[in-house]
Design a protein around this motif. Structure first.
Motif, PDB file in Angstrom:
ATOM      1  N   LEU A 116       0.828  -1.206   0.000  1.00 44.38           N
ATOM      2  CA  LEU A 116       0.000   0.000   0.000  1.00 44.38           C
ATOM      3  C   LEU A 116       0.864   1.259   0.000  1.00 44.38           C
ATOM      4  O   LEU A 116       0.548   2.242  -0.689  1.00 44.38           O
ATOM      5  N   ASN A 117       1.951   1.236   0.751  1.00 49.68           N
ATOM      6  CA  ASN A 117       2.864   2.377   0.743  1.00 49.68           C
ATOM      7  C   ASN A 117       3.472   2.575  -0.643  1.00 49.68           C
ATOM      8  O   ASN A 117       3.627   3.711  -1.121  1.00 49.68           O
ATOM      9  N   THR A 118       3.814   1.459  -1.284  1.00 52.20           N
ATOM     10  CA  THR A 118       4.347   1.532  -2.650  1.00 52.20           C
ATOM     11  C   THR A 118       3.308   2.100  -3.605  1.00 52.20           C
ATOM     12  O   THR A 118       3.618   2.953  -4.451  1.00 52.20           O
ATOM     13  N   LEU A 119       2.065   1.664  -3.487  1.00 55.86           N
ATOM     14  CA  LEU A 119       1.001   2.181  -4.339  1.00 55.86           C
ATOM     15  C   LEU A 119       0.852   3.692  -4.186  1.00 55.86           C
ATOM     16  O   LEU A 119       0.664   4.415  -5.177  1.00 55.86           O
ATOM     17  N   ASN A 120       0.935   4.152  -2.973  1.00 59.31           N
ATOM     18  CA  ASN A 120       0.827   5.590  -2.727  1.00 59.31           C
ATOM     19  C   ASN A 120       1.958   6.344  -3.426  1.00 59.31           C
ATOM     20  O   ASN A 120       1.734   7.400  -4.053  1.00 59.31           O
ATOM     21  N   VAL A 153     -13.602  -7.456   2.955  1.00 58.53           N
ATOM     22  CA  VAL A 153     -12.155  -7.267   2.786  1.00 58.53           C
ATOM     23  C   VAL A 153     -11.876  -6.578   1.449  1.00 58.53           C
ATOM     24  O   VAL A 153     -11.089  -5.632   1.371  1.00 58.53           O
ATOM     25  N   VAL A 154     -12.542  -7.034   0.387  1.00 61.45           N
ATOM     26  CA  VAL A 154     -12.367  -6.413  -0.931  1.00 61.45           C
ATOM     27  C   VAL A 154     -12.787  -4.945  -0.885  1.00 61.45           C
ATOM     28  O   VAL A 154     -12.082  -4.059  -1.384  1.00 61.45           O
ATOM     29  N   ALA A 155     -13.923  -4.671  -0.260  1.00 62.93           N
ATOM     30  CA  ALA A 155     -14.430  -3.300  -0.180  1.00 62.93           C
ATOM     31  C   ALA A 155     -13.496  -2.404   0.628  1.00 62.93           C
ATOM     32  O   ALA A 155     -13.278  -1.237   0.277  1.00 62.93           O
ATOM     33  N   LYS A 156     -12.941  -2.947   1.717  1.00 61.80           N
ATOM     34  CA  LYS A 156     -12.041  -2.155   2.563  1.00 61.80           C
ATOM     35  C   LYS A 156     -10.815  -1.696   1.788  1.00 61.80           C
ATOM     36  O   LYS A 156     -10.444  -0.511   1.836  1.00 61.80           O
ATOM     37  N   PHE A 157     -10.202  -2.616   1.055  1.00 57.93           N
ATOM     38  CA  PHE A 157      -9.003  -2.241   0.319  1.00 57.93           C
ATOM     39  C   PHE A 157      -9.339  -1.391  -0.902  1.00 57.93           C
ATOM     40  O   PHE A 157      -8.543  -0.517  -1.293  1.00 57.93           O
ATOM     41  N   THR A 158     -10.476  -1.618  -1.506  1.00 57.69           N
ATOM     42  CA  THR A 158     -10.902  -0.746  -2.600  1.00 57.69           C
ATOM     43  C   THR A 158     -11.016   0.685  -2.108  1.00 57.69           C
ATOM     44  O   THR A 158     -10.569   1.632  -2.781  1.00 57.69           O
ATOM     45  N   ASP A 159     -11.592   0.858  -0.935  1.00 60.16           N
ATOM     46  CA  ASP A 159     -11.746   2.200  -0.370  1.00 60.16           C
ATOM     47  C   ASP A 159     -10.392   2.860  -0.152  1.00 60.16           C
ATOM     48  O   ASP A 159     -10.223   4.062  -0.408  1.00 60.16           O
ATOM     49  N   ILE A 160      -9.405   2.090   0.295  1.00 62.61           N
ATOM     50  CA  ILE A 160      -8.063   2.645   0.507  1.00 62.61           C
ATOM     51  C   ILE A 160      -7.471   3.105  -0.828  1.00 62.61           C
ATOM     52  O   ILE A 160      -6.895   4.204  -0.918  1.00 62.61           O
ATOM     53  N   LEU A 161      -7.626   2.294  -1.863  1.00 61.72           N
ATOM     54  CA  LEU A 161      -7.081   2.648  -3.175  1.00 61.72           C
ATOM     55  C   LEU A 161      -7.752   3.895  -3.733  1.00 61.72           C
ATOM     56  O   LEU A 161      -7.092   4.774  -4.289  1.00 61.72           O
ATOM     57  N   VAL A 162      -9.051   3.970  -3.568  1.00 57.85           N
ATOM     58  CA  VAL A 162      -9.793   5.140  -4.056  1.00 57.85           C
ATOM     59  C   VAL A 162      -9.348   6.397  -3.318  1.00 57.85           C
ATOM     60  O   VAL A 162      -9.197   7.467  -3.915  1.00 57.85           O
ATOM     61  N   THR A 163      -9.112   6.263  -2.031  1.00 63.94           N
ATOM     62  CA  THR A 163      -8.656   7.407  -1.234  1.00 63.94           C
ATOM     63  C   THR A 163      -7.307   7.927  -1.722  1.00 63.94           C
ATOM     64  O   THR A 163      -7.023   9.127  -1.635  1.00 63.94           O
ATOM     65  N   GLN A 193     -21.018   1.673  -5.449  1.00 64.85           N
ATOM     66  CA  GLN A 193     -20.434   2.491  -4.385  1.00 64.85           C
ATOM     67  C   GLN A 193     -19.417   3.499  -4.902  1.00 64.85           C
ATOM     68  O   GLN A 193     -19.256   4.583  -4.328  1.00 64.85           O
ATOM     69  N   TYR A 194     -18.716   3.129  -6.000  1.00 61.08           N
ATOM     70  CA  TYR A 194     -17.657   3.994  -6.521  1.00 61.08           C
ATOM     71  C   TYR A 194     -17.868   4.242  -8.018  1.00 61.08           C
ATOM     72  O   TYR A 194     -17.125   3.723  -8.862  1.00 61.08           O
ATOM     73  N   PRO A 195     -18.861   5.026  -8.376  1.00 66.31           N
ATOM     74  CA  PRO A 195     -19.154   5.257  -9.795  1.00 66.31           C
ATOM     75  C   PRO A 195     -18.040   5.987 -10.537  1.00 66.31           C
ATOM     76  O   PRO A 195     -17.981   5.946 -11.761  1.00 66.31           O
ATOM     77  N   GLN A 196     -17.134   6.639  -9.788  1.00 69.12           N
ATOM     78  CA  GLN A 196     -16.035   7.372 -10.414  1.00 69.12           C
ATOM     79  C   GLN A 196     -14.880   6.465 -10.803  1.00 69.12           C
ATOM     80  O   GLN A 196     -13.945   6.905 -11.498  1.00 69.12           O
ATOM     81  N   VAL A 197     -14.920   5.204 -10.379  1.00 72.44           N
ATOM     82  CA  VAL A 197     -13.832   4.261 -10.633  1.00 72.44           C
ATOM     83  C   VAL A 197     -14.166   3.387 -11.842  1.00 72.44           C
ATOM     84  O   VAL A 197     -15.302   2.940 -12.008  1.00 72.44           O
ATOM     85  N   GLU A 198     -13.167   3.155 -12.674  1.00 71.48           N
ATOM     86  CA  GLU A 198     -13.294   2.205 -13.773  1.00 71.48           C
ATOM     87  C   GLU A 198     -12.849   0.833 -13.257  1.00 71.48           C
ATOM     88  O   GLU A 198     -11.665   0.617 -13.015  1.00 71.48           O
ATOM     89  N   PHE A 199     -13.795  -0.058 -13.064  1.00 68.07           N
ATOM     90  CA  PHE A 199     -13.480  -1.398 -12.568  1.00 68.07           C
ATOM     91  C   PHE A 199     -13.274  -2.349 -13.742  1.00 68.07           C
ATOM     92  O   PHE A 199     -14.075  -2.385 -14.681  1.00 68.07           O
ATOM     93  N   GLY A 200     -12.202  -3.110 -13.662  1.00 66.39           N
ATOM     94  CA  GLY A 200     -11.889  -4.069 -14.704  1.00 66.39           C
ATOM     95  C   GLY A 200     -11.999  -5.493 -14.202  1.00 66.39           C
ATOM     96  O   GLY A 200     -12.126  -5.750 -13.001  1.00 66.39           O
ATOM     97  N   ALA A 201     -11.930  -6.422 -15.159  1.00 66.16           N
ATOM     98  CA  ALA A 201     -11.976  -7.852 -14.850  1.00 66.16           C
ATOM     99  C   ALA A 201     -10.762  -8.526 -15.461  1.00 66.16           C
ATOM    100  O   ALA A 201     -10.609  -8.553 -16.689  1.00 66.16           O
ATOM    101  N   HIS A 202      -9.882  -9.026 -14.594  1.00 57.85           N
ATOM    102  CA  HIS A 202      -8.728  -9.810 -15.038  1.00 57.85           C
ATOM    103  C   HIS A 202      -8.922 -11.215 -14.446  1.00 57.85           C
ATOM    104  O   HIS A 202      -8.476 -11.499 -13.329  1.00 57.85           O
ATOM    105  N   LEU A 203      -9.620 -12.036 -15.193  1.00 59.67           N
ATOM    106  CA  LEU A 203     -10.077 -13.308 -14.649  1.00 59.67           C
ATOM    107  C   LEU A 203      -9.333 -14.472 -15.289  1.00 59.67           C
ATOM    108  O   LEU A 203      -9.290 -14.597 -16.514  1.00 59.67           O
TER     109      LEU A 203
END
Length: 284
Positions: A116-120, A153-163, A193-203
């Motif tokens: 997360l620090n690296t992402l920032n 858990v997914v939602a929590k980390f998504t929120d951190i990334l969006v922040t 919850q996050y309409p401003q985010v472009e969500f992708g699928a890497h499946l």
């Protein structure tokens, strides 16, 4: 609608080194197809992913003048990102963030907190150099290691990334555990919850379940899909029985029924599919 072709993901686990000229020739053909983005290489340690050690050389051989496709490169740390941002031709930097502590260590030799620090830091670097950061959430549909996982858990980390200001987040099913129900649930909740985010699928998927996964993600609102021609590839850092990327032809075939403007050139796509075995069947 965005289709991201991922030759990097398809090639990175192949042990025999693919000559730079062959990589570049194949990617040059992909650039003619009409994909939104080509995930073409990575700036990571050659000890970790030796197949990608020539990414900068491949880039020099790409003919981008006749293509509207953008380029994405994967990075695993700030040093790699600093190398990548020097290239004007690269639009996107991708970072494989994992919500599985075990897999984050395996994949980037970092804890989740360190990642997360690296992402920032990466986000700040991308803003400075007018690049766009794509964060993957790998093991986004569960993991085989017993690490904590649920939708919260997914939602929590998504929120951190969006922040942090990250606007493209791709949920990644690294080991093929996703199913129609949890795909539908995650994308519906996150997109709402996050309409401003472009969500992708890497499946990653077995071919037998690939179409149902694409359908579930699309119906839940996803408009960004990663694939690899013929379903080649997988993640060499998972160290488990691998499943491949979802075949791009499966994605295209489904989405063409939903939208008339994918921008895919059928003749060039056929040429790309015909060119793929020369690399992926020859090198192992």
């Amino acid at each position: 609608m965005k289709i991201i072709e991922c030759p990097r993901d398809a090639m990175q686990g192949i042990k025999d080194f693919i000559p730079t000229s062959l990589k570049a020739g194949y990617i040059n053909q992909l650039l003619q197809v009409g994909f939104d983005t080509i995930d073409f290489g990575s700036f990571v340690s050659p000890k970790a992913i030796p197949q990608m050690k020539d990414t900068a050389e491949v880039l020099k051989q790409l003919d981008l003048d006749k293509s509207n496709s953008k380029l994405l490169a994967i990075v695993a740390n700030l040093r790699g990102a600093e190398d990548a941002v020097r290239f004007e031709e690269i639009t996107y930097l991708g970072f494989p963030f994992s919500i599985s502590e075990t897999f984050q260590q395996r994949n980037t030799n970092k804890s989740i907190i360190e990642a997360l620090n690296t992402l920032n830091d990466l986000q700040a670097l991308c803003v400075k150099h007018e690049k766009t950061l794509v964060s993957y959430i790998s093991m986004g549909f569960g993991n085989p290691y017993g690490d904590p996982y649920d939708a919260e858990v997914v939602a929590k980390f998504t929120d951190i990334l969006v922040t942090m200001g990250i606007t493209i987040i791709s949920l990644a099913d690294t080991i093929g555990v996703s199913d129609k129900d949890n795909i539908t649930m995650l994308y519906t909740n996150l997109i709402g919850q996050y309409p401003q985010v472009e969500f992708g699928a890497h499946l990653h998927s077995h071919p037998s379940t690939a179409l149902s996964k694409v359908e579930a993600a699309y119906e839940a609102g996803c408009r960004r899909f990663d694939g690899a021609i013929n379903g080649y590839g997988g993640c060499p850092m998972a160290k488990d029985d691998l499943v491949g990327n979802i075949a791009t032809e499966t994605i295209v075939s489904y989405l063409e029924k939903k939208t008339p403007s994918l921008g895919i050139d059928p003749a060039q796509f056929k040429k790309a599919m015909e060119a793929a075995p020369a690399i992926f069947d020859q090198f192992h």
